[in-house]
Structures are given as structure tokens and as C-alpha cells.
Design a protein around this motif. Structure first.
Motif: not given
Length: 118
Positions: A10-16
Motif C-alpha cells: 500500500a505504501a509503495a503504491g501510494q508513493i508510485l
């Protein structure tokens, strides 16, 4: 493990998604041209976030929600750190204090019973 994977995805998706939107300005007529108006970073970020959601479903099926939701708050800590270190967003003392308090709470919670569904 599922919660950790869910939070990380979820965090990686938000950053992307954020990186995909940087410099984009306006999304234009998003509703009319949806797939064409989104930058690739946003599309990839949504896919990564979706994988995190699937991991969350698996975790919820195995553990008590009252145990999992506070652990999911580690996403706020992780995103704060990633925003600061990867995206060079400024963080004042109040934010650092908040992140520290949240991290301490999450650490305490993780020491309780493992939240097995009964």
C-alpha cells in the motif's frame, strides 16, 4: 506477515501514485478519458496498491480486525518516512513526534496476543 506485506504494498503504491502525479499538474477530463489521462506511474501504483489490498483480505480472513487495524496504521509511519526521505517533503517537529508516538503504539500493540480469529 500478510499485514506487513499489505502495508508495504500500500505504501509503495501510494508513493508510485504520487511520483506519477508529480509535474502532471491537472488530470484534465479524468472521467472521460480515464485510462489515457493517467500517467503510467499512477496506473502502476494503483496495481501495486491493489496487490496490497488482496494481502489485506487474506490477513483479515485469519486475524481479528481489532488487532489488524491498529497495525495497519504503520502505513502512516512508513509513508511519512518515505515522503520525507524519497520525495524530500519537509517534516517539522510535530510530525516527527507524531510518527514516533504512532510507531511506539504499533510496537506495543504487536506485543499483545496475535489476534487469532476465534
Amino acid at each position: 506477515m500478510l499485514v506487513g506485506g499489505s502495508v508495504a504494498m500500500a505504501a509503495a503504491g501510494q508513493i508510485l501514485i504520487k511520483v506519477g502525479l508529480l509535474g502532471k499538474g491537472r488530470l484534465g477530463l479524468l472521467a472521460l478519458h480515464w485510462p489515457l489521462s493517467l500517467p503510467w506511474g499512477v496506473v502502476i501504483g494503483l496495481c501495486v496498491y491493489g496487490v496490497g489490498t488482496l494481502l489485506w483480505f487474506a490477513a483479515v480472513a485469519q486475524k481479528n480486525i481489532s488487532y489488524l487495524y491498529p497495525l495497519a496504521a504503520s502505513n502512516y509511519v512508513l509513508l511519512g518516512l518515505l515522503g520525507h526521505y524519497l520525495l524530500h517533503e519537509s517534516m517539522g517537529p510535530g510530525r516527527w513526534t507524531g510518527i514516533t508516538v504512532m510507531a511506539a503504539g504499533i510496537a506495543l500493540l504487536s506485543k499483545t496476543d496475535r489476534g487469532m480469529v476465534r
